[in-house]
Design a protein around this motif. Structure first.
Motif, PDB file in Angstrom:
ATOM      1  N   PRO A 123      -4.828 -21.642 -10.942  1.00 46.11           N
ATOM      2  CA  PRO A 123      -5.170 -20.317 -10.154  1.00 46.11           C
ATOM      3  C   PRO A 123      -4.395 -20.006  -9.035  1.00 46.11           C
ATOM      4  CG  PRO A 123      -7.022 -22.563  -9.379  1.00 46.11           C
ATOM      5  CD  PRO A 123      -6.372 -22.825 -11.303  1.00 46.11           C
ATOM      6  N   PHE A 124      -4.310 -19.109  -8.590  1.00 48.21           N
ATOM      7  CA  PHE A 124      -4.334 -18.511  -6.610  1.00 48.21           C
ATOM      8  C   PHE A 124      -4.967 -19.068  -5.685  1.00 48.21           C
ATOM      9  CE2 PHE A 124      -2.702 -15.607  -4.409  1.00 48.21           C
ATOM     10  CZ  PHE A 124      -1.664 -15.627  -3.756  1.00 48.21           C
ATOM     11  N   TYR A 125      -4.297 -19.884  -5.089  1.00 48.83           N
ATOM     12  CA  TYR A 125      -4.742 -20.433  -3.846  1.00 48.83           C
ATOM     13  C   TYR A 125      -4.588 -20.007  -2.684  1.00 48.83           C
ATOM     14  CZ  TYR A 125      -5.830 -24.605  -6.712  1.00 48.83           C
ATOM     15  OH  TYR A 125      -6.661 -25.048  -7.504  1.00 48.83           O
ATOM     16  N   GLY A 126      -4.439 -18.550  -2.420  1.00 44.23           N
ATOM     17  CA  GLY A 126      -4.244 -18.207  -1.518  1.00 44.23           C
ATOM     18  C   GLY A 126      -5.197 -16.709  -1.454  1.00 44.23           C
ATOM     19  N   LYS A 127      -4.978 -16.018  -0.444  1.00 47.59           N
ATOM     20  CA  LYS A 127      -5.892 -14.956  -0.192  1.00 47.59           C
ATOM     21  C   LYS A 127      -5.276 -13.399  -0.867  1.00 47.59           C
ATOM     22  CE  LYS A 127      -8.223 -16.841   3.907  1.00 47.59           C
ATOM     23  NZ  LYS A 127      -8.043 -17.150   4.733  1.00 47.59           N
ATOM     24  N   MET A 128      -5.742 -12.892  -0.697  1.00 44.11           N
ATOM     25  CA  MET A 128      -5.585 -10.958  -1.714  1.00 44.11           C
ATOM     26  C   MET A 128      -6.086  -9.905  -0.883  1.00 44.11           C
ATOM     27  SD  MET A 128      -4.241 -11.311  -6.013  1.00 44.11           S
ATOM     28  CE  MET A 128      -4.401 -12.701  -6.570  1.00 44.11           C
ATOM     29  N   SER A 129      -5.457  -9.457  -0.408  1.00 35.46           N
ATOM     30  CA  SER A 129      -6.181  -8.101   0.382  1.00 35.46           C
ATOM     31  C   SER A 129      -5.808  -6.867  -0.693  1.00 35.46           C
ATOM     32  CB  SER A 129      -4.909  -7.785   1.557  1.00 35.46           C
ATOM     33  OG  SER A 129      -4.096  -6.767   1.176  1.00 35.46           O
ATOM     34  N   GLU A 130      -5.682  -6.267  -0.986  1.00 36.82           N
ATOM     35  CA  GLU A 130      -5.249  -5.654  -2.901  1.00 36.82           C
ATOM     36  C   GLU A 130      -4.736  -5.866  -3.564  1.00 36.82           C
ATOM     37  OE1 GLU A 130      -5.174  -2.299  -0.067  1.00 36.82           O
ATOM     38  OE2 GLU A 130      -3.378  -1.751  -0.695  1.00 36.82           O
ATOM     39  N   VAL A 131      -4.821  -4.829  -4.212  1.00 40.97           N
ATOM     40  CA  VAL A 131      -4.398  -5.538  -5.932  1.00 40.97           C
ATOM     41  C   VAL A 131      -4.356  -3.710  -6.434  1.00 40.97           C
ATOM     42  CG1 VAL A 131      -4.377  -6.365  -8.522  1.00 40.97           C
ATOM     43  CG2 VAL A 131      -5.198  -7.277  -6.124  1.00 40.97           C
ATOM     44  N   ARG A 132      -2.756  -3.443  -6.978  1.00 41.95           N
ATOM     45  CA  ARG A 132      -2.571  -2.142  -7.765  1.00 41.95           C
ATOM     46  C   ARG A 132      -1.683  -2.389  -8.839  1.00 41.95           C
ATOM     47  NH1 ARG A 132       0.169   0.005  -2.587  1.00 41.95           N
ATOM     48  NH2 ARG A 132      -0.930  -0.387  -0.399  1.00 41.95           N
ATOM     49  N   MET A 133      -1.963  -1.632  -9.447  1.00 42.01           N
ATOM     50  CA  MET A 133      -0.829  -1.270 -11.192  1.00 42.01           C
ATOM     51  C   MET A 133      -1.280  -0.069 -11.405  1.00 42.01           C
ATOM     52  SD  MET A 133      -1.407  -3.317 -14.589  1.00 42.01           S
ATOM     53  CE  MET A 133       0.045  -4.571 -14.054  1.00 42.01           C
ATOM     54  N   TRP A 134       0.164   0.448 -10.990  1.00 39.70           N
ATOM     55  CA  TRP A 134       1.311   1.592 -11.493  1.00 39.70           C
ATOM     56  C   TRP A 134       1.569   1.523 -13.455  1.00 39.70           C
ATOM     57  CZ3 TRP A 134       0.728   5.290  -7.705  1.00 39.70           C
ATOM     58  CH2 TRP A 134       0.352   4.603  -6.251  1.00 39.70           C
ATOM     59  N   THR A 135       1.493   2.662 -13.972  1.00 39.15           N
ATOM     60  CA  THR A 135       1.670   3.252 -14.926  1.00 39.15           C
ATOM     61  C   THR A 135       3.459   3.447 -15.079  1.00 39.15           C
ATOM     62  OG1 THR A 135       1.043   5.958 -14.984  1.00 39.15           O
ATOM     63  CG2 THR A 135      -0.274   4.315 -16.277  1.00 39.15           C
ATOM     64  N   VAL A 136       3.960   3.929 -13.890  1.00 38.07           N
ATOM     65  CA  VAL A 136       5.346   3.969 -14.079  1.00 38.07           C
ATOM     66  C   VAL A 136       5.525   3.099 -12.484  1.00 38.07           C
ATOM     67  CG1 VAL A 136       4.999   6.785 -13.930  1.00 38.07           C
ATOM     68  CG2 VAL A 136       4.924   6.207 -11.682  1.00 38.07           C
ATOM     69  N   ALA A 137       6.800   2.740 -12.585  1.00 38.47           N
ATOM     70  CA  ALA A 137       7.703   2.487 -11.728  1.00 38.47           C
ATOM     71  C   ALA A 137       8.147   3.023 -10.586  1.00 38.47           C
ATOM     72  CB  ALA A 137       8.850   1.891 -12.557  1.00 38.47           C
ATOM     73  N   ARG A 138       7.307   2.176  -9.532  1.00 34.51           N
ATOM     74  CA  ARG A 138       7.965   2.712  -8.507  1.00 34.51           C
ATOM     75  C   ARG A 138       9.325   2.084  -7.874  1.00 34.51           C
ATOM     76  NH1 ARG A 138       3.759   5.826  -6.229  1.00 34.51           N
ATOM     77  NH2 ARG A 138       3.883   4.874  -4.377  1.00 34.51           N
ATOM     78  N   THR A 139      10.049   3.375  -7.217  1.00 31.69           N
ATOM     79  CA  THR A 139      10.866   3.459  -6.457  1.00 31.69           C
ATOM     80  C   THR A 139      11.302   2.549  -5.702  1.00 31.69           C
ATOM     81  OG1 THR A 139      11.164   5.301  -4.645  1.00 31.69           O
ATOM     82  CG2 THR A 139      11.699   5.570  -6.933  1.00 31.69           C
ATOM     83  N   ALA A 140      12.425   2.020  -4.850  1.00 27.40           N
ATOM     84  CA  ALA A 140      12.097   1.067  -3.955  1.00 27.40           C
ATOM     85  C   ALA A 140      11.725   1.908  -2.131  1.00 27.40           C
ATOM     86  CB  ALA A 140      13.846   0.275  -3.319  1.00 27.40           C
ATOM     87  N   ASN A 141      11.286   3.308  -2.625  1.00 31.37           N
ATOM     88  CA  ASN A 141      10.675   3.646  -0.941  1.00 31.37           C
ATOM     89  C   ASN A 141       9.648   4.042  -1.084  1.00 31.37           C
ATOM     90  OD1 ASN A 141      12.140   5.537   0.961  1.00 31.37           O
ATOM     91  ND2 ASN A 141      10.877   7.039   0.047  1.00 31.37           N
ATOM     92  N   GLN A 142       9.735   4.505  -2.151  1.00 31.74           N
ATOM     93  CA  GLN A 142       8.068   4.035  -2.528  1.00 31.74           C
ATOM     94  C   GLN A 142       7.137   3.011  -2.034  1.00 31.74           C
ATOM     95  OE1 GLN A 142       8.304   5.764  -6.562  1.00 31.74           O
ATOM     96  NE2 GLN A 142       7.222   7.607  -6.297  1.00 31.74           N
TER      97      GLN A 142
END
Length: 188
Positions: free
Chosen positions: A99-118
């Protein structure tokens, strides 16, 4: 020693450390058919924006920490199957759930690779209607709901077809655990 953030075991996992595999416990790692990891150590008690992009046609895989490229590799991962995709641990895995022992504020998954700028421009906010946004879980406690099956879920803020994220802890018959922060998440 090995905390799973998300992924599908045996294909592609984003995790922190793999002490049994020789990766220090404070290093961010991508594991699957190949492994690569960052040199930047994560510090306990600090918020990070972590992003991973994989462009299947080119095989380019990049890990970002706080909007900056932290590691890169080339892979030949097959089409990604979400049937056994987990967030926060790998349920039912033969070597333990890690398990992940930490906190997550949000999770996103994309169908396209995001650019460094995005990635850099959208670390703390993204339009839920963005093209290519497969799912978007805000994990703030306001979007959870009890399904007709009696289990608790988190609503997908993108409304792109994901029907909620199943509670990864226990049997899903109790509400998901959320922590209210004293101040908003900030990335320095």
């Amino acid at each position: 020693g090995n905390m799973t953030i998300m992924g599908r075991e045996g294909t592609l996992i984003l995790r922190i450390g793999d002490t049994g595999g020789g990766i220090d416990r404070d290093l961010l790692q991508i594991a699957g058919s190949k492994h690569f990891y960052t040199q930047q150590r994560l510090t306990t008690g600090k918020w990070y924006h972590v992003a991973f992009t994989y462009d299947q046609p080119t095989g380019r895989a990049v890990l970002y920490i706080d909007g900056e490229k932290a590691a890169e590799s080339v892979w030949d991962t097959p089409q990604f199957d979400l049937s056994d995709f987990f967030i926060g641990k790998i349920a039912g895995f033969m070597w333990g759930e890690r398990p992940f022992y930490g906190k997550m504020s949000e999770v996103r998954m994309w169908t396209v690779a995001r650019t460094a700028n995005q990635i850099k421009q959208n670390m703390l906010n993204v339009d839920p209607a963005s093209e290519g946004l497969m799912f978007y879980y805000k994990l703030n406690g306001t979007d959870q709901f009890k399904g007709e099956d009696g289990k608790w879920y988190t609503r997908d803020a993108s409304n792109h077809g994901m029907n909620g994220l199943s509670n990864a802890y226990g049997d899903n018959t109790s509400e998901l655990r959320y922590v209210t922060l004293d101040s908003p998440v900030a990335i320095n």
